[in-house]
Design an enzyme around this catalytic site. Structure first.
Site, PDB file in Angstrom:
ATOM      1  N   GLY A 100      -8.557  -6.984   4.578  1.00  0.00           N
ATOM      2  CA  GLY A 100      -9.432  -7.197   5.726  1.00  0.00           C
ATOM      3  C   GLY A 100      -8.792  -7.893   6.908  1.00  0.00           C
ATOM      4  CB  CYS A 104       2.878 -41.010  -8.505  1.00  0.00           C
ATOM      5  SG  CYS A 104       3.514 -42.254  -7.363  1.00  0.00           S
ATOM      6  CB  SER A 159       6.920 -43.479  -9.557  1.00  0.00           C
ATOM      7  OG  SER A 159       5.910 -42.540  -9.276  1.00  0.00           O
ATOM      8  NE  ARG A 175      -6.567   4.619   4.903  1.00  0.00           N
ATOM      9  CZ  ARG A 175      -7.825   4.349   4.561  1.00  0.00           C
ATOM     10  NH1 ARG A 175      -8.183   3.097   4.330  1.00  0.00           N
ATOM     11  NH2 ARG A 175      -8.718   5.305   4.440  1.00  0.00           N
ATOM     12  CG  MET A 182      -2.970  -6.981   9.376  1.00  0.00           C
ATOM     13  SD  MET A 182      -1.257  -6.626   8.976  1.00  0.00           S
ATOM     14  CE  MET A 182      -1.335  -6.369   7.226  1.00  0.00           C
ATOM     15  CE1 TYR A 191       5.603 -39.718 -13.275  1.00  0.00           C
ATOM     16  CE2 TYR A 191       7.598 -40.352 -14.459  1.00  0.00           C
ATOM     17  CZ  TYR A 191       6.594 -40.624 -13.529  1.00  0.00           C
ATOM     18  OH  TYR A 191       6.607 -41.822 -12.849  1.00  0.00           O
ATOM     19  NE  ARG A 195      -6.507  -4.119  -2.330  1.00  0.00           N
ATOM     20  CZ  ARG A 195      -6.947  -4.266  -1.100  1.00  0.00           C
ATOM     21  NH1 ARG A 195      -6.119  -4.238  -0.084  1.00  0.00           N
ATOM     22  NH2 ARG A 195      -8.239  -4.463  -0.856  1.00  0.00           N
ATOM     23  CE  LYS A 241      -3.647  -0.203   2.508  1.00  0.00           C
ATOM     24  NZ  LYS A 241      -4.519  -0.303   3.697  1.00  0.00           N
ATOM     25  CG  HIS A 280      -9.559 -43.309   1.319  1.00  0.00           C
ATOM     26  ND1 HIS A 280     -10.922 -43.192   1.165  1.00  0.00           N
ATOM     27  CD2 HIS A 280      -9.177 -44.276   0.447  1.00  0.00           C
ATOM     28  CE1 HIS A 280     -11.341 -44.047   0.249  1.00  0.00           C
ATOM     29  NE2 HIS A 280     -10.291 -44.723  -0.196  1.00  0.00           N
TER      30      HIS A 280
END
Length: 876
Positions: A100, A830, A763, A91, A102, A850, A335, A21, A454
């Site tokens: 929102g 994985c 993997s 501020r 602080m 990957y 902002r 800010k 799970h």
């Protein structure tokens, strides 16, 4: 060291020191925009404040008042003066926006004398008294921590006595009366009068803003958004301008583009004769920004010009706060605006098309973690506003759903067969046996378990909405009820709504709407695919999941969990027969019954992937997970299997383990029961041969789980190859395949070079590797992890983002050991970390080939991989 900066001394690149800010206020001043003047106390002072036992040192106080004197000279006003008083706001302003979270205090510098002076000076007593009562109310709440309700109650009582509905209808005398009551309440609650020393007001307010950095809500927000607790907040002290000075004054908030859809054009609201807090608080219904054109046309046209200038300057959608004081427009803040994922993508693509940013910048602008929100149903905004909140858990799988509460899979199946579709499965925790109920449910709510439980893992794979770890609720399994924290009770057939993107649980039905595909999304994802280096595979157990993932851009299957294939009603019967079989022959008989089902599943996966790699993990969980747990369930199974209750109960008991996670599972099952591995190998190769005969290329990769030693691997591999060669001889066809292992045991990490000598791929199963490295249970860790965050032992959940300092070092070590032994060995992960952007960035940096994740995380993983590649190139 310099602790305080005037607006004219900073710029937008100083956000680490001045906060976002403050840095933007400085930048707007340098651009010549109408910004009320002020100064900034740096983030370093916040750190110093906490280091010095929550005190402002004399040198800091001295600098603050030096800058205050400069502000007085430049403005021609003086704090506390009875002729021309200066009033300021205080501020917060962290380097990353925390909307929102602080605190703010307005109208500082007001006391009894200044209030009377302001009333006479402006000729507007109502404005002066309204400003003073606001200060007392905000100061009491923010600085002194007094209950808001004490002052709000007094305010509402006066309105009620006067027969007034709108705050703006209160007269100056009414407001003077409110000030009197407020000051009396303040003295009653604190034991001393409201401070008339205006310098005391300013200093105490600065301290209060620093304290707000460490409120529970601020700490929670930082943890959820990966913001460092050590950064601290800056404090902005700024001259007050007033939107409550009459009908030619007002305050508002406006975006340069629609933050919900991304559509170009102003989107905002304002209130005439009001301060900014009124717009946010919802005390009155704001007007749309377009109507300002009719009321104050000059201000409206100037605001359009400023909005366009700011967006052009920052190259992004802007969120602006403004005040109009007696016909003059002021910008209080700008902002980069918060936005939905849908809007993020559209704005990024539009800004590229408008020539404002590059494709690389556009890809970095969108939060990969939130991208999958575009793919799931969401709640309608209007329905959501009125919905009562019941509880909050963990946002385990995104999307929104409503439905009747069902406590068991059987209950869901029964209702589903009757044509009901809006059903929510509510469980203490789910197990693999719940899979059918989870498949039919619109959403899943569990009281236990974390982000990799799970329920969470399966829900993400299915694209189902899921809230897990909702510990505020208590299930009574006998009465089939849920006890809420406030003592109220929900029963089966009551409706609830789940938001898997926020973890919120609501009462009743909240209407949902489906996401819509767009040109912008398709364009954006094509850019991401072009920029990424990592391969992106999917964790998929069914042809449906594989098909969904393929459409999203998956480049193969990184994990097929074969155990999930056995929970169909017909299959589970044969599988249980295999488990309780007294002899190898009986076990083989049951396995032969399962073979066609396994083969059918694999055929579907190979067909869906059309030549892409398909990694199939051999059976992993301990066998007792497939057996019933209660005596009633054991009795029913005994009858269906034609065995005695006692013998089955004894078998179930014999298979139970004290620590099943480290028990008889994974490759250990194959050592004890080689016939299971052989059946699965046969099913894989027979399926591959049949699909090849359809002129579809196949690329099966068989993964042995939980290997900790080369000898273990060699033993199981020999079983698989023996069966594979047998099938190839029977069918007269050859199949190109790979055999590799899942690296999830720490011992396998340090033996990775030896294992790589014989394995064709690794993997990394980072879910279990994290459990075994930390010694944490992923299903129970949430009970104590919050204490670890609170005490700064851990900053993030290690099951959500890979622990680079521990687990990450192990993965890196194994990668280097394996590549030293076999340069071209295929390496990937994985675990659930495969869909986490921070973890994907780590995988890119250490050179994995990957990552693999659940189907609906594929676009997120593609974007995260592209971002990792772009960042790596930029850092060179």
């Amino acid at each position: 060291m310099k602790y305080v900066y005037a607006f004219k001394e900073g710029n937008k690149d100083m956000r680490e020191l001045l906060g976002g800010k403050g840095a933007n206020l400085c930048e707007m001043c340098s651009m010549g925009l109408p910004v009320p003047n002020g100064f900034i106390v740096t983030t370093e002072v916040c750190t110093k404040y906490y280091d010095e036992n929550k005190n402002l040192s004399e040198d800091v106080v001295r600098e603050i008042f030096t800058k205050l004197e400069e502000l007085e000279r430049e403005s021609g006003k003086k704090l506390g003066d009875n002729v021309n008083p200066l009033l300021v706001s205080v501020r917060s302003g962290a380097r990353e926006s925390m909307p929102g979270m602080m605190d703010t205090i307005l109208n500082l510098g007001m006391n009894d004398v200044v209030c009377d002076c302001l009333a006479k000076q402006t000729g507007n007593a109502r404005f002066a008294y309204d400003s003073y009562r606001r200060l007392i109310q905000m100061y009491s709440d923010v600085v002194m921590g007094l209950p808001k309700t004490s002052f709000e109650g007094l305010f509402e009582n006066i309105k009620k006595q006067k027969g007034i509905v709108q705050d703006t209808d209160l007269t100056s005398n009414d407001l003077l009366e409110i000030i009197h009551y407020y000051k009396r309440e303040y003295q009653t609650l604190t034991g001393h009068p409201f401070p008339q020393d205006v310098k005391e007001q300013v200093l105490e307010s600065i301290k209060a803003v620093f304290r707000s950095w460490n409120t529970d809500r601020a700490k929670t927000y930082r943890r959820l958004n990966h913001i460092d607790d050590n950064w601290g907040t800056a404090v902005n002290i700024q001259m007050m301008v007033y939107g409550n000075r009459g009908t030619n004054s007002g305050s508002g908030v406006c975006f340069s583009r629609n933050p919900a859809t991304g559509e170009k054009g102003l989107f905002g609201e304002y209130l005439i004769n009001a301060q900014g807090e009124d717009v946010v608080a919802g005390i009155r219904t704001p007007q749309k920004i377009e109507t300002l054109k009719e009321i104050l046309p000059n201000c409206y046209m100037e605001f359009i010009r400023i909005s366009e200038k700011l967006e052009e300057h920052y190259k992004d959608m802007q969120d602006m706060e403004f005040t109009i004081e007696e016909g003059k427009l002021y910008i209080l803040q700008t902002r980069n605006g918060k936005r939905t994922s849908l809007a993020s993508v559209r704005i990024a693509v539009d800004l590229v098309n408008e020539g404002k940013i590059s494709i690389e910048d556009a890809l970095l602008r969108v939060d990969a973690m939130r991208l999958d929100e575009i793919l799931h149903p969401i709640f309608e905004e209007e329905s959501l506003k009125a919905a009562p909140v019941l509880a909050r858990g963990l946002a385990a799988s995104p999307g929104a759903a409503y439905g009747k509460i069902c406590f068991t899979k059987e209950e869901i199946q029964e209702k589903y067969q009757k044509g009901e579709r809006d059903l929510i499965l509510v469980r203490e925790e789910t197990s693999p046996e719940d899979i059918e109920g989870m498949h039919l449910a619109k959403g899943i709510l569990t009281l236990r378990g974390g982000m990799t439980s799970h329920a969470a893992v399966v829900a993400r794979g299915m694209g189902k909405c899921c809230v897990s770890g909702c510990s505020d609720l208590v299930i009574n399994p006998i009465n089939q009820t849920i006890l809420l924290k406030d003592g109220s009770i929900l029963s089966a057939n009551d409706f609830i709504s789940l938001d898997g993107s926020s973890g919120m649980v609501y009462k009743g039905i909240i209407k949902t709407k489906d996401p819509t595909g767009s040109y912008e999304f398709d364009t954006f994802m094509s850019w991401a695919r072009d920029k990424k280096k990592l391969g992106i595979r999917v964790n998929a157990d069914t042809p449906r999941d594989a098909g969904v993932a393929k459409k999203f851009g998956a480049e193969g299957i990184g994990l097929c969990r074969t155990e999930h294939m056995f929970f169909d009603e017909k299959r589970i019967f044969n599988f249980r027969q295999m488990i309780i079989a007294p002899t190898k022959e009986k076990r083989m008989e049951a396995l032969n019954s399962l073979l066609p089902y396994q083969k059918e599943d694999f055929i579907g996966l190979f067909q869906a992937m059309k030549g892409e790699a398909v990694i199939i993990r051999l059976l992993d969980p301990p066998l007792h997970e497939f057996l019933p747990k209660t005596e009633e369930e054991i009795l029913n199974l005994a009858v269906s299997l034609g065995v005695s209750f006692e013998s089955l109960k004894e078998k179930v008991s014999s298979l139970k383990e004290f620590n099943p996670m480290m028990g008889h599972r994974g490759c250990r099952l194959d050592v004890t029961y080689p016939e299971i591995a052989k059946m699965q190998a046969r099913a894989i190769i027979e399926a591959a041969i049949e699909v090849q005969e359809e002129n579809i290329s196949v690329s099966p990769e068989i993964m042995i789980p939980l290997i900790g030693d080369k000898k273990e691997y060699d033993f199981v591999k020999s079983l698989l190859e023996e069966e594979i060669h047998l099938v190839e001889e029977e069918k007269g066809r050859k199949v190109s395949y790979k055999i590799g292992t899942m690296i999830e045991v720490p011992r396998a990490i340090v033996k990775a070079d030896e294992i790589a000598n014989v394995a064709e791929f690794f993997s990394f199963g980072t879910n279990d590797l994290t459990q075994l490295t930390f010694g944490f249970s992923r299903d129970d860790a949430n009970k104590f992890l919050k204490d670890y965050y609170e005490n700064h032992i851990l900053e993030n959940n290690p099951f959500t983002s890979i622990d680079e300092e521990g687990v990450g070092k192990l993965v890196d070590l194994a990668t280097r050991l394996a590549r030293k032994e076999k340069k071209n060995i295929e390496l990937g992960i994985c675990g659930e970390h495969g869909g986490d952007p921070k973890s994907i960035d780590f995988c890119h940096r250490i050179g994995l080939d990957y990552v693999s994740c659940s189907p609906y995380r594929i676009p997120c993983a593609i974007l995260a991989a592209a971002q990792a590649s772009i960042k790596a190139n930029q850092s060179k």
